[in-house]
Design a protein around this motif. Structure first.
Motif, PDB file in Angstrom:
ATOM      1  N   GLN A  64     -56.957  84.990 -32.446  1.00 51.81           N
ATOM      2  CA  GLN A  64     -56.253  86.242 -32.696  1.00 51.81           C
ATOM      3  C   GLN A  64     -56.309  86.561 -34.183  1.00 51.81           C
ATOM      4  O   GLN A  64     -55.990  85.708 -35.011  1.00 51.81           O
ATOM      5  CB  GLN A  64     -54.800  86.147 -32.254  1.00 51.81           C
ATOM      6  CG  GLN A  64     -54.645  85.968 -30.762  1.00 51.81           C
ATOM      7  CD  GLN A  64     -53.184  86.000 -30.346  1.00 51.81           C
ATOM      8  OE1 GLN A  64     -52.391  86.780 -30.860  1.00 51.81           O
ATOM      9  NE2 GLN A  64     -52.836  85.143 -29.394  1.00 51.81           N
ATOM     10  N   LYS A  89     -58.539  88.451 -29.475  1.00 50.04           N
ATOM     11  CA  LYS A  89     -57.748  89.637 -29.816  1.00 50.04           C
ATOM     12  C   LYS A  89     -57.983  89.976 -31.283  1.00 50.04           C
ATOM     13  O   LYS A  89     -57.911  89.095 -32.141  1.00 50.04           O
ATOM     14  CB  LYS A  89     -56.255  89.374 -29.598  1.00 50.04           C
ATOM     15  CG  LYS A  89     -55.871  89.121 -28.165  1.00 50.04           C
ATOM     16  CD  LYS A  89     -54.382  88.878 -28.060  1.00 50.04           C
ATOM     17  CE  LYS A  89     -53.973  88.598 -26.627  1.00 50.04           C
ATOM     18  NZ  LYS A  89     -52.518  88.402 -26.513  1.00 50.04           N
ATOM     19  N   ARG A  91     -57.066  93.085 -34.300  1.00 47.29           N
ATOM     20  CA  ARG A  91     -56.472  94.339 -34.768  1.00 47.29           C
ATOM     21  C   ARG A  91     -56.934  94.553 -36.201  1.00 47.29           C
ATOM     22  O   ARG A  91     -56.688  93.711 -37.064  1.00 47.29           O
ATOM     23  CB  ARG A  91     -54.950  94.271 -34.728  1.00 47.29           C
ATOM     24  CG  ARG A  91     -54.306  95.537 -35.256  1.00 47.29           C
ATOM     25  CD  ARG A  91     -52.775  95.435 -35.190  1.00 47.29           C
ATOM     26  NE  ARG A  91     -52.203  96.384 -36.093  1.00 47.29           N
ATOM     27  CZ  ARG A  91     -51.542  96.070 -37.206  1.00 47.29           C
ATOM     28  NH1 ARG A  91     -51.357  94.820 -37.540  1.00 47.29           N
ATOM     29  NH2 ARG A  91     -51.055  97.007 -37.981  1.00 47.29           N
ATOM     30  N   GLN A 112     -61.359  90.347 -25.900  1.00 50.10           N
ATOM     31  CA  GLN A 112     -60.730  91.019 -24.761  1.00 50.10           C
ATOM     32  C   GLN A 112     -59.856  92.190 -25.185  1.00 50.10           C
ATOM     33  O   GLN A 112     -59.666  93.120 -24.412  1.00 50.10           O
ATOM     34  CB  GLN A 112     -59.893  90.020 -23.969  1.00 50.10           C
ATOM     35  CG  GLN A 112     -60.707  88.915 -23.358  1.00 50.10           C
ATOM     36  CD  GLN A 112     -59.831  87.874 -22.674  1.00 50.10           C
ATOM     37  OE1 GLN A 112     -58.651  88.082 -22.438  1.00 50.10           O
ATOM     38  NE2 GLN A 112     -60.422  86.740 -22.360  1.00 50.10           N
ATOM     39  N   GLU A 113     -59.316  92.134 -26.410  1.00 47.35           N
ATOM     40  CA  GLU A 113     -58.445  93.202 -26.902  1.00 47.35           C
ATOM     41  C   GLU A 113     -58.882  93.611 -28.304  1.00 47.35           C
ATOM     42  O   GLU A 113     -59.021  92.756 -29.180  1.00 47.35           O
ATOM     43  CB  GLU A 113     -56.986  92.745 -26.953  1.00 47.35           C
ATOM     44  CG  GLU A 113     -56.392  92.458 -25.604  1.00 47.35           C
ATOM     45  CD  GLU A 113     -54.928  92.046 -25.693  1.00 47.35           C
ATOM     46  OE1 GLU A 113     -54.230  92.439 -26.663  1.00 47.35           O
ATOM     47  OE2 GLU A 113     -54.483  91.318 -24.793  1.00 47.35           O
ATOM     48  N   SER A 115     -57.986  96.605 -31.298  1.00 50.69           N
ATOM     49  CA  SER A 115     -57.155  97.702 -31.777  1.00 50.69           C
ATOM     50  C   SER A 115     -57.649  98.114 -33.156  1.00 50.69           C
ATOM     51  O   SER A 115     -57.727  97.285 -34.065  1.00 50.69           O
ATOM     52  CB  SER A 115     -55.690  97.255 -31.850  1.00 50.69           C
ATOM     53  OG  SER A 115     -54.887  98.294 -32.342  1.00 50.69           O
ATOM     54  N   LEU A 137     -64.345  93.235 -23.063  1.00 53.78           N
ATOM     55  CA  LEU A 137     -63.225  94.002 -23.601  1.00 53.78           C
ATOM     56  C   LEU A 137     -62.410  94.627 -22.473  1.00 53.78           C
ATOM     57  O   LEU A 137     -62.925  95.420 -21.689  1.00 53.78           O
ATOM     58  CB  LEU A 137     -63.726  95.090 -24.551  1.00 53.78           C
ATOM     59  CG  LEU A 137     -62.656  95.722 -25.423  1.00 53.78           C
ATOM     60  CD1 LEU A 137     -62.149  94.694 -26.442  1.00 53.78           C
ATOM     61  CD2 LEU A 137     -63.201  96.938 -26.142  1.00 53.78           C
ATOM     62  N   LYS A 138     -61.124  94.252 -22.402  1.00 57.21           N
ATOM     63  CA  LYS A 138     -60.231  94.767 -21.362  1.00 57.21           C
ATOM     64  C   LYS A 138     -59.251  95.795 -21.895  1.00 57.21           C
ATOM     65  O   LYS A 138     -58.723  96.607 -21.153  1.00 57.21           O
ATOM     66  CB  LYS A 138     -59.467  93.613 -20.712  1.00 57.21           C
ATOM     67  CG  LYS A 138     -60.381  92.673 -19.950  1.00 57.21           C
ATOM     68  CD  LYS A 138     -59.616  91.554 -19.319  1.00 57.21           C
ATOM     69  CE  LYS A 138     -60.591  90.645 -18.588  1.00 57.21           C
ATOM     70  NZ  LYS A 138     -59.961  89.452 -18.082  1.00 57.21           N
ATOM     71  N   SER A 139     -59.001  95.771 -23.204  1.00 63.36           N
ATOM     72  CA  SER A 139     -58.031  96.684 -23.803  1.00 63.36           C
ATOM     73  C   SER A 139     -58.585  97.243 -25.114  1.00 63.36           C
ATOM     74  O   SER A 139     -58.989  96.478 -25.987  1.00 63.36           O
ATOM     75  CB  SER A 139     -56.715  95.950 -24.051  1.00 63.36           C
ATOM     76  OG  SER A 139     -55.806  96.778 -24.731  1.00 63.36           O
ATOM     77  N   THR A 141     -57.550 100.062 -28.155  1.00 67.19           N
ATOM     78  CA  THR A 141     -56.549 100.945 -28.740  1.00 67.19           C
ATOM     79  C   THR A 141     -57.134 101.587 -29.994  1.00 67.19           C
ATOM     80  O   THR A 141     -57.637 100.877 -30.870  1.00 67.19           O
ATOM     81  CB  THR A 141     -55.271 100.156 -29.120  1.00 67.19           C
ATOM     82  OG1 THR A 141     -54.755  99.524 -27.940  1.00 67.19           O
ATOM     83  CG2 THR A 141     -54.216 101.062 -29.718  1.00 67.19           C
ATOM     84  N   LYS A 163     -57.409  98.984 -19.971  1.00 66.61           N
ATOM     85  CA  LYS A 163     -56.375  99.738 -20.681  1.00 66.61           C
ATOM     86  C   LYS A 163     -57.003 100.423 -21.891  1.00 66.61           C
ATOM     87  O   LYS A 163     -57.671  99.784 -22.701  1.00 66.61           O
ATOM     88  CB  LYS A 163     -55.263  98.787 -21.114  1.00 66.61           C
ATOM     89  CG  LYS A 163     -54.115  99.489 -21.826  1.00 66.61           C
ATOM     90  CD  LYS A 163     -52.893  98.597 -21.979  1.00 66.61           C
ATOM     91  CE  LYS A 163     -53.031  97.621 -23.097  1.00 66.61           C
ATOM     92  NZ  LYS A 163     -51.798  96.879 -23.414  1.00 66.61           N
TER      93      LYS A 163
END
Length: 166
Positions: A64, A89, A91, A112-113, A115, A137-139, A141, A163
């Motif tokens: 992360q 993850k 961001r 997977q996430e 942002s 990639l599942k999410s 933003t 998402k």
């Protein structure tokens, strides 16, 4: 600077670093980090010729990442290093991203996430994702991401996204 190596450190939050050449290899001291939140203060002498971000690709266990640059609107700097392949993850905030850097992110096999917040793509130009595929990639933003047009084949680029937040 201290020459300390913390092998057992897994989580490091709210780390503030000056954007300078002296911090490029700082994360070699934390080889087993899994969670990292780091804010890079971009100094006025940071330019395209100077490396102002630390290398994150040395963190082979990192899952992360929250990476932010200075929060003023004129401080967008591009992150040019590779990211750890272990990331799940991510961001990114207050960064400039090129097609090359987005392609590097897309090639992360475990991501997977993702942002992107307060970011700028290709200096506000077209964001072409037609030849980019995010495998797991599942999410996704996107918050205040600056670009003029988004060229994307959603079935190819984001075929497992569950998402989407824009």
């Amino acid at each position: 600077m201290l020459h300390l190596r913390l092998e057992n450190l897994r989580t490091l939050y709210e780390l503030y670093l000056p954007g300078s050449e002296g911090t490029e290899d700082i994360f070699k001291r934390f080889p087993n980090l899994q969670n990292l939140e780091v804010y890079i203060e971009q100094l006025p002498d940071c330019s395209a010729e100077k490396i102002c971000f630390p290398r994150l690709d040395v963190l082979n266990e990192l899952e992360q990442l929250r990476l932010s640059s200075s929060s003023s609107s004129d401080s967008f700097h591009e992150y040019t290093h590779d990211f750890p392949l272990s990331l799940k993850k991510m961001r990114l905030q207050w960064l400039a991203l090129s097609s090359d850097s987005l392609s590097k992110i897309a090639r992360l096999p475990n991501l997977q996430e993702l942002s992107l917040e307060d970011a700028i793509i290709e200096e506000g130009k077209e964001w072409n994702m037609e030849d980019v595929t995010f495998q797991n990639l599942k999410s996704l933003t996107l918050v205040r991401v600056e670009f003029s047009e988004w060229q994307v084949d959603a079935e190819k680029s984001f075929f497992v996204v569950e998402k989407l937040i824009i």
